[in-house]
Design a protein around this motif. Structure first.
Motif, short mmCIF file in Angstrom:
data_model
loop_
_atom_site.label_atom_id
_atom_site.label_comp_id
_atom_site.label_asym_id
_atom_site.label_seq_id
_atom_site.Cartn_x
_atom_site.Cartn_y
_atom_site.Cartn_z
N VAL A 237 0.63 -1.26 0.03
CA VAL A 237 0.12 -0.02 -0.03
C VAL A 237 1.01 1.26 0.03
N ARG A 238 2.12 1.23 0.24
CA ARG A 238 3.00 2.41 0.30
C ARG A 238 3.82 2.58 -0.96
N ASP A 239 3.13 1.93 -2.03
CA ASP A 239 3.63 2.38 -3.27
C ASP A 239 2.66 2.61 -4.30
N PRO B 92 -7.59 6.58 -13.00
CA PRO B 92 -6.79 7.35 -11.91
C PRO B 92 -5.25 7.20 -12.45
N VAL B 93 -4.56 8.08 -12.25
CA VAL B 93 -3.19 8.28 -12.58
C VAL B 93 -2.64 8.98 -11.11
N PHE B 94 -1.25 8.25 -10.80
CA PHE B 94 -0.72 8.61 -9.64
C PHE B 94 -0.06 10.05 -9.75
N LEU B 95 -0.02 10.61 -8.40
CA LEU B 95 0.59 12.08 -8.29
C LEU B 95 1.59 12.04 -7.41
N MET B 96 1.27 11.32 -6.07
CA MET B 96 2.28 11.69 -4.92
C MET B 96 2.03 10.61 -3.83
N ILE B 97 3.04 10.32 -3.13
CA ILE B 97 2.61 9.59 -2.02
C ILE B 97 3.56 10.16 -0.90
N GLU C 158 8.93 10.87 4.38
CA GLU C 158 9.40 10.64 3.01
C GLU C 158 8.06 10.92 1.82
N GLN C 159 8.64 11.56 0.72
CA GLN C 159 7.68 11.65 -0.22
C GLN C 159 8.14 11.19 -1.66
N LYS C 160 7.04 10.55 -2.48
CA LYS C 160 7.59 10.20 -3.76
C LYS C 160 6.41 10.79 -4.76
N GLY C 161 6.96 11.49 -5.84
CA GLY C 161 5.71 12.09 -6.62
C GLY C 161 6.12 12.91 -7.88
N HIS C 162 5.26 13.73 -8.27
CA HIS C 162 5.26 14.37 -9.33
C HIS C 162 6.07 15.93 -9.06
N GLU C 163 7.05 16.16 -10.12
CA GLU C 163 7.80 17.28 -10.02
C GLU C 163 7.35 18.59 -9.94
N LYS C 164 5.98 18.95 -10.62
CA LYS C 164 5.52 20.00 -10.48
C LYS C 164 4.36 20.37 -9.74
N ILE C 165 4.23 19.41 -8.83
CA ILE C 165 3.08 19.34 -7.70
C ILE C 165 3.53 19.09 -6.41
N SER C 166 3.30 19.88 -5.42
CA SER C 166 3.69 19.56 -4.19
C SER C 166 2.56 19.27 -3.18
N ALA C 167 2.80 18.64 -1.98
CA ALA C 167 1.86 18.29 -0.99
C ALA C 167 2.55 18.32 0.23
#
Lengths: 114, 110
Positions: free
Chosen positions: A99-101, B42-47, B53-62
């Motif tokens: 779930v964390r991916d 749906p398309v992934f943007l950010m975790i 820790e973050q993983k995501g889109h360059e032009k969108i922040s959260a």
């Protein structure tokens, strides 16, 4: 690389009929999910699987059954379709991080039950 | 329990900024953001993970406020391509799944 493939893309059923939706992924993902999407309701989890041979209930499991006999396939069955099951169904998968991916979604199946 | 998103809908002109909020009544371990265009998946943007820790889109922040169980998605200098419905998905304690909010419809006009 196909990613997540759902079949069929569209289906119309009569009340009481049965059908199976197929989700196939070619990314060697462990986790797979079935969601339904209704207007204004977001994505609601029906069932999910954390590996081959495993399944678990989500938020709205009633009226559906699933099987994960092969790692790459996750089947969603409707034994006796009802008009309330008219919806768009999405399958998703992700890696062993679970779930964390990132979840990768299929294109969806639009089902109408008359 | 489903997280609550706000606003439900927003209309902007191209170049304006938007903030979409996601709030949960339960402790969260991660928050995910997805965008869905009409008729598409749906398309992934950010975790955002507990601990920063973050993983995501360059032009969108959260952001993810663990104590308040809230996350916000920031869309700056919006482009026409940002139009769509944004969903947050939350991971609770011990969960192997996400619970998605009801969505925020974003419309960007020229």
């Amino acid at each position: 690389n196909a990613g997540v493939t759902q079949t069929p893309k569209f289906r119309v059923l009569k009340t009481g009929q049965s059908m199976t939706l197929l989700c196939a992924q070619d990314m060697n993902h462990e986790y797979m999910y079935w969601y339904r999407q209704d207007p204004g309701m977001g994505l609601r989890l029906i069932h999910y699987s954390v590996g081959e041979g495993t399944t678990a209930k989500g938020e709205v499991p009633d009226g559906y059954n699933v099987s994960r006999l092969k790692k790459q396939n996750f089947l969603l069955g409707l034994e006796s379709a009802a008009p309330s099951q008219t919806s768009v169904y999405f399958c998703a998968s992700n890696t062993l991080r679970g779930v964390r991916d990132i979840q990768y979604f299929g294109a969806g199946t639009r089902l109408s039950v008359l | 329990q489903q997280p609550v998103q706000s606003p439900q809908a927003v209309i902007l002109r191209e170049g304006e900024d938007a903030v979409i909020n996601c709030s949960s009544s339960k402790a969260l371990y991660s928050v995910h953001w997805y965008r869905q265009k009409h008729g598409e998946a749906p398309v992934f943007l950010m975790i955002l993970l507990k601990g920063g820790e973050q993983k995501g889109h360059e032009k969108i922040s959260a952001s993810f406020n663990e104590k308040k169980q809230q996350s916000s998605l920031y869309l700056t200098a919006s482009q026409l391509s940002y139009s769509g419905t944004y969903f947050c998905g939350t991971e609770g304690q011990g969960a192997q799944k996400l619970v998605f909010g009801q969505g925020t419809r974003l419309t960007i006009n020229p």
